[in-house]
Design a protein around this motif. Structure first.
Motif, PDB file in Angstrom:
ATOM      1  N   GLN A  82     -17.019 -26.292 -15.700  1.00  0.00           N
ATOM      2  CA  GLN A  82     -18.158 -25.650 -16.359  1.00  0.00           C
ATOM      3  C   GLN A  82     -19.392 -26.542 -16.323  1.00  0.00           C
ATOM      4  O   GLN A  82     -20.513 -26.069 -16.065  1.00  0.00           O
ATOM      5  N   ALA A  83     -19.192 -27.831 -16.587  1.00  0.00           N
ATOM      6  CA  ALA A  83     -20.329 -28.762 -16.552  1.00  0.00           C
ATOM      7  C   ALA A  83     -20.928 -28.818 -15.156  1.00  0.00           C
ATOM      8  O   ALA A  83     -22.160 -28.792 -14.993  1.00  0.00           O
ATOM      9  N   TYR A  84     -20.075 -28.904 -14.143  1.00  0.00           N
ATOM     10  CA  TYR A  84     -20.581 -28.946 -12.764  1.00  0.00           C
ATOM     11  C   TYR A  84     -21.296 -27.650 -12.421  1.00  0.00           C
ATOM     12  O   TYR A  84     -22.374 -27.677 -11.809  1.00  0.00           O
ATOM     13  N   ARG A  85     -20.715 -26.518 -12.820  1.00  0.00           N
ATOM     14  CA  ARG A  85     -21.340 -25.224 -12.525  1.00  0.00           C
ATOM     15  C   ARG A  85     -22.736 -25.145 -13.134  1.00  0.00           C
ATOM     16  O   ARG A  85     -23.683 -24.706 -12.480  1.00  0.00           O
ATOM     17  N   ARG A  86     -22.873 -25.589 -14.376  1.00  0.00           N
ATOM     18  CA  ARG A  86     -24.178 -25.501 -15.029  1.00  0.00           C
ATOM     19  C   ARG A  86     -25.200 -26.442 -14.389  1.00  0.00           C
ATOM     20  O   ARG A  86     -26.367 -26.082 -14.216  1.00  0.00           O
ATOM     21  N   MET A  87     -24.765 -27.635 -14.038  1.00  0.00           N
ATOM     22  CA  MET A  87     -25.690 -28.539 -13.338  1.00  0.00           C
ATOM     23  C   MET A  87     -26.088 -27.963 -11.988  1.00  0.00           C
ATOM     24  O   MET A  87     -27.259 -28.034 -11.583  1.00  0.00           O
ATOM     25  N   LYS A  88     -25.131 -27.382 -11.298  1.00  0.00           N
ATOM     26  CA  LYS A  88     -25.408 -26.813  -9.979  1.00  0.00           C
ATOM     27  C   LYS A  88     -26.306 -25.587 -10.082  1.00  0.00           C
ATOM     28  O   LYS A  88     -27.184 -25.382  -9.234  1.00  0.00           O
ATOM     29  N   ILE A  89     -26.114 -24.780 -11.111  1.00  0.00           N
ATOM     30  CA  ILE A  89     -26.996 -23.623 -11.314  1.00  0.00           C
ATOM     31  C   ILE A  89     -28.430 -24.087 -11.514  1.00  0.00           C
ATOM     32  O   ILE A  89     -29.371 -23.533 -10.929  1.00  0.00           O
TER      33      ILE A  89
END
Length: 323
Positions: free
Chosen positions: A10-17
């Motif tokens: 989730q953390a990676y997804r949000r940073m990537k978004i």
């Protein structure tokens, strides 16, 4: 505190978004389709996500002119944000806020702000509401190294200490206040956190390009503030990869400076390296997230392009609120 596999994804997804949202805007703004100034958050993703991963919708944040990352980290709808930036009446603020004034109170996002340092007093007000209600919630005032020189910020910090408001002042020191280096603009003492300390609050400092450093630091800060100890402040040393605003030629940068930052202080690249080397996540897991995020951003842009614009009849709607 060990993050679960789901937490890490989730953390990676949000940073990537955040990264892909901003990268796409960097391209689209050059076409002339998007009106107004835009200030991109690329490079600082670890701060927004590392802070907001600890927060609920009932915790409040107040952002800056560079606010897209904070909105997305707090859970604001990606497509609604893109439509807002495109000026659509289907945007989060019906096309009236635009890049510098996106807000979503349902998510606890009280708004970006085009005035440097103007968010801190609002955050203190939200924190006092939480204190009066006794619900254990907190308020976060995101600020940059430029806002640390503003009287509004000083007044807000002092008032927060006087009232023991559960407010956290998060300073993202990206080393440039618009086009002026922090070494010139922040007096003799370059330590921004110490300014907050002078008002009598506890302070923390951490590497803002390391998600894990941000996350662990904010856990400590939030435990302290939620326990009723009053306000606190934290300074994250971070970087921005693009100019102060889109179109800024960045002639104030040193030779090779940006190349070095992209290579050495890229929070997303560093996150991938840490989690894969520690066998916490596989590269394939992260690549799948990358694909999903790119698809989401593509859909967001296409929908924003075709979304309806406000009409003259909408000019007086949502201007005032009745209490």
């Amino acid at each position: 505190m060990q993050l679960s596999r789901e937490d890490l994804l989730q953390a990676y997804r949000r940073m990537k978004i955040i990264r892909e949202f901003e990268e796409r805007l960097h391209e689209e703004i050059a076409t002339g389709e998007i009106a107004g100034f835009t200030h991109l958050y690329c490079g600082q993703e670890a701060v927004a996500v590392g802070v907001c991963e600890h927060l609920s919708d009932n915790d409040k944040i107040v952002s800056t002119h560079r606010g897209h990352g904070h909105c997305l980290a707090k859970g604001c709808d990606v497509k609604g944000m893109m439509k807002e930036i495109w000026g659509s009446q289907d945007g989060l603020c019906n096309g009236k806020g635009g890049s510098m004034h996106i807000a979503d109170t349902d998510k606890g996002m009280l708004g970006a702000n085009g005035i440097v340092g103007a968010g801190a007093p609002i955050a203190v007000g939200a924190a006092l509401t939480a204190k009066i209600n006794g619900n254990g919630n907190v308020s976060i005032a995101f600020s940059g190294d430029g806002a640390c020189n503003q009287g509004t910020t000083f007044e807000a910090m002092n008032f927060a200490v006087v009232t023991k408001a559960p407010c956290i002042f998060v300073f993202e020191n990206n080393h440039y206040s618009e086009h002026t280096g922090v070494d010139y603009a922040v007096g003799t003492n370059k330590d921004i956190a110490s300014r907050a300390e002078a008002f009598g609050m506890k302070v923390w400092r951490a590497d803002g390009t390391d998600f894990f450093a941000v996350y662990d630091t904010m856990r400590e800060v939030l435990e302290y503030v939620r326990a009723g100890n009053g306000p606190a402040s934290v300074e994250f040393d971070t970087e921005r990869f693009y100019g102060h605003f889109e179109g800024d030629p960045q002639r104030y940068r040193g030779d090779g400076e940006l190349d070095r930052l992209w290579e050495e202080r890229n929070c997303i690249v560093n996150f991938r390296k840490k989690v894969t080397e520690a066998s916490l996540l596989d590269a394939a897991d992260l690549d799948k997230v990358d694909e999903e995020v790119l698809q989401l951003i593509e859909e967001s842009v296409e929908e924003a392009r075709g979304a309806p614009r406000p009409t003259p009849d909408d000019v007086h709607k949502n201007v005032y609120i009745s209490y």
